[in-house]
Motif scaffolding. Structure first.
Motif, PDB file in Angstrom:
ATOM      1  N   PHE A  42       0.821  -1.572   0.007  1.00 50.32           N
ATOM      2  CA  PHE A  42       0.012   0.093  -0.117  1.00 50.32           C
ATOM      3  C   PHE A  42       0.426   1.082  -0.081  1.00 50.32           C
ATOM      4  O   PHE A  42       0.469   2.053  -0.391  1.00 50.32           O
ATOM      5  N   MET A  43       2.501   1.265   0.394  1.00 51.78           N
ATOM      6  CA  MET A  43       2.555   2.285   0.680  1.00 51.78           C
ATOM      7  C   MET A  43       3.550   2.408  -1.034  1.00 51.78           C
ATOM      8  O   MET A  43       3.982   4.199  -1.556  1.00 51.78           O
ATOM      9  N   SER A  44       3.455   1.522  -1.399  1.00 47.90           N
ATOM     10  CA  SER A  44       3.556   1.686  -3.401  1.00 47.90           C
ATOM     11  C   SER A  44       2.534   1.739  -4.243  1.00 47.90           C
ATOM     12  O   SER A  44       2.705   3.451  -4.987  1.00 47.90           O
ATOM     13  N   VAL A  45       1.478   1.553  -3.412  1.00 51.56           N
ATOM     14  CA  VAL A  45       0.516   2.966  -4.137  1.00 51.56           C
ATOM     15  C   VAL A  45       0.594   4.073  -4.000  1.00 51.56           C
ATOM     16  O   VAL A  45       1.004   5.458  -4.811  1.00 51.56           O
ATOM     17  N   LEU A  46       0.646   4.507  -2.479  1.00 52.56           N
ATOM     18  CA  LEU A  46       0.934   5.883  -2.650  1.00 52.56           C
ATOM     19  C   LEU A  46       1.660   6.497  -2.831  1.00 52.56           C
ATOM     20  O   LEU A  46       1.642   7.933  -2.896  1.00 52.56           O
ATOM     21  N   THR A  47       3.335   6.019  -3.393  1.00 50.66           N
ATOM     22  CA  THR A  47       4.375   6.142  -4.064  1.00 50.66           C
ATOM     23  C   THR A  47       4.392   6.513  -5.160  1.00 50.66           C
ATOM     24  O   THR A  47       4.777   7.905  -6.112  1.00 50.66           O
ATOM     25  N   LYS A  59      -7.420  -4.552  -8.785  1.00 49.68           N
ATOM     26  CA  LYS A  59      -6.832  -6.033  -8.059  1.00 49.68           C
ATOM     27  C   LYS A  59      -6.440  -6.540  -8.432  1.00 49.68           C
ATOM     28  O   LYS A  59      -5.304  -7.170  -7.664  1.00 49.68           O
ATOM     29  N   ALA A  60      -6.012  -6.567 -10.228  1.00 53.84           N
ATOM     30  CA  ALA A  60      -4.713  -7.711 -10.570  1.00 53.84           C
ATOM     31  C   ALA A  60      -3.575  -6.773  -9.878  1.00 53.84           C
ATOM     32  O   ALA A  60      -2.156  -7.568  -9.844  1.00 53.84           O
ATOM     33  N   TRP A  61      -3.680  -5.309 -10.230  1.00 54.65           N
ATOM     34  CA  TRP A  61      -2.242  -4.811  -9.996  1.00 54.65           C
ATOM     35  C   TRP A  61      -1.924  -5.001  -8.519  1.00 54.65           C
ATOM     36  O   TRP A  61      -0.715  -5.662  -7.940  1.00 54.65           O
ATOM     37  N   LEU A  62      -2.763  -4.945  -7.748  1.00 51.60           N
ATOM     38  CA  LEU A  62      -2.389  -5.353  -6.069  1.00 51.60           C
ATOM     39  C   LEU A  62      -1.839  -7.032  -6.067  1.00 51.60           C
ATOM     40  O   LEU A  62      -0.964  -6.969  -5.293  1.00 51.60           O
ATOM     41  N   ILE A  63      -2.368  -7.571  -6.586  1.00 54.01           N
ATOM     42  CA  ILE A  63      -2.081  -8.843  -6.508  1.00 54.01           C
ATOM     43  C   ILE A  63      -1.033  -9.409  -7.154  1.00 54.01           C
ATOM     44  O   ILE A  63       0.215 -10.024  -6.401  1.00 54.01           O
TER      45      ILE A  63
END
Length: 159
Positions: A42-47, A59-63
């Motif tokens: 989730f830090m990757s999502v933020l940065t 969803k696929a990206w997070l997996i």
């Protein structure tokens, strides 16, 4: 971070945090490491602030990112030089503990396809896109994972 971005991130976190944690746990077999990996995802999502075309893409990206972080963790020097604690599954209902232990005993590739197919409802073709593997490979892993689970659990259930 603006209020709108905070709200979008909070929604993303609410929607996918349990899934990311389950995937991480099934790969690293340790709740604390899985929590660290989920936080890192989730830090990757933020940065990185990736743009998603759809909810399925999101969803696929997070997996994919979760599985990659787990692979990095398993290969890391620190992980190879330490001995993990055995995970206590006593928080789970008794009937699910045996199944989870059997799933955790599977090789990583089998665990991932079993999870994505049965828990997230993805088809073989969708899993092949997420994992960047051929559909035949995913189908083989799924069949082998099912067979291994059947052999492991055969004595515990009446057929």
């Amino acid at each position: 971070m603006e209020h709108k971005e905070q709200a979008e991130f909070a929604e993303l976190l609410q929607k996918y945090s349990a899934m990311v944690l389950r995937i991480a746990f099934s790969n690293v077999k340790n709740l604390q490491d899985a929590q660290d990996i989920a936080q890192d995802v989730f830090m990757s999502v933020l940065t990185k602030q990736p743009h998603f075309d759809s909810e399925e893409h999101e969803k696929a990206w997070l997996i994919r990112v979760t599985i990659n972080r787990c692979k990095n963790h398993v290969k890391s020097f620190w992980n190879r030089r330490t001995e993990g604690l055995s995970e206590d599954l006593s928080y789970m209902p008794k009937e699910e503990t045996g199944v989870m232990e059997a799933v955790l005993a599977l090789p990583q590739n089998y665990r991932n396809v079993i999870y994505l197919h049965y828990y997230e409802g993805y088809s073989i073709n969708e899993i092949s896109e997420i994992l960047h593997k051929k559909p035949a490979t995913v189908g083989t892993w799924l069949a082998r994972g099912r067979a291994a689970l059947k052999n492991t659990l055969k004595g515990g259930f009446d057929e």
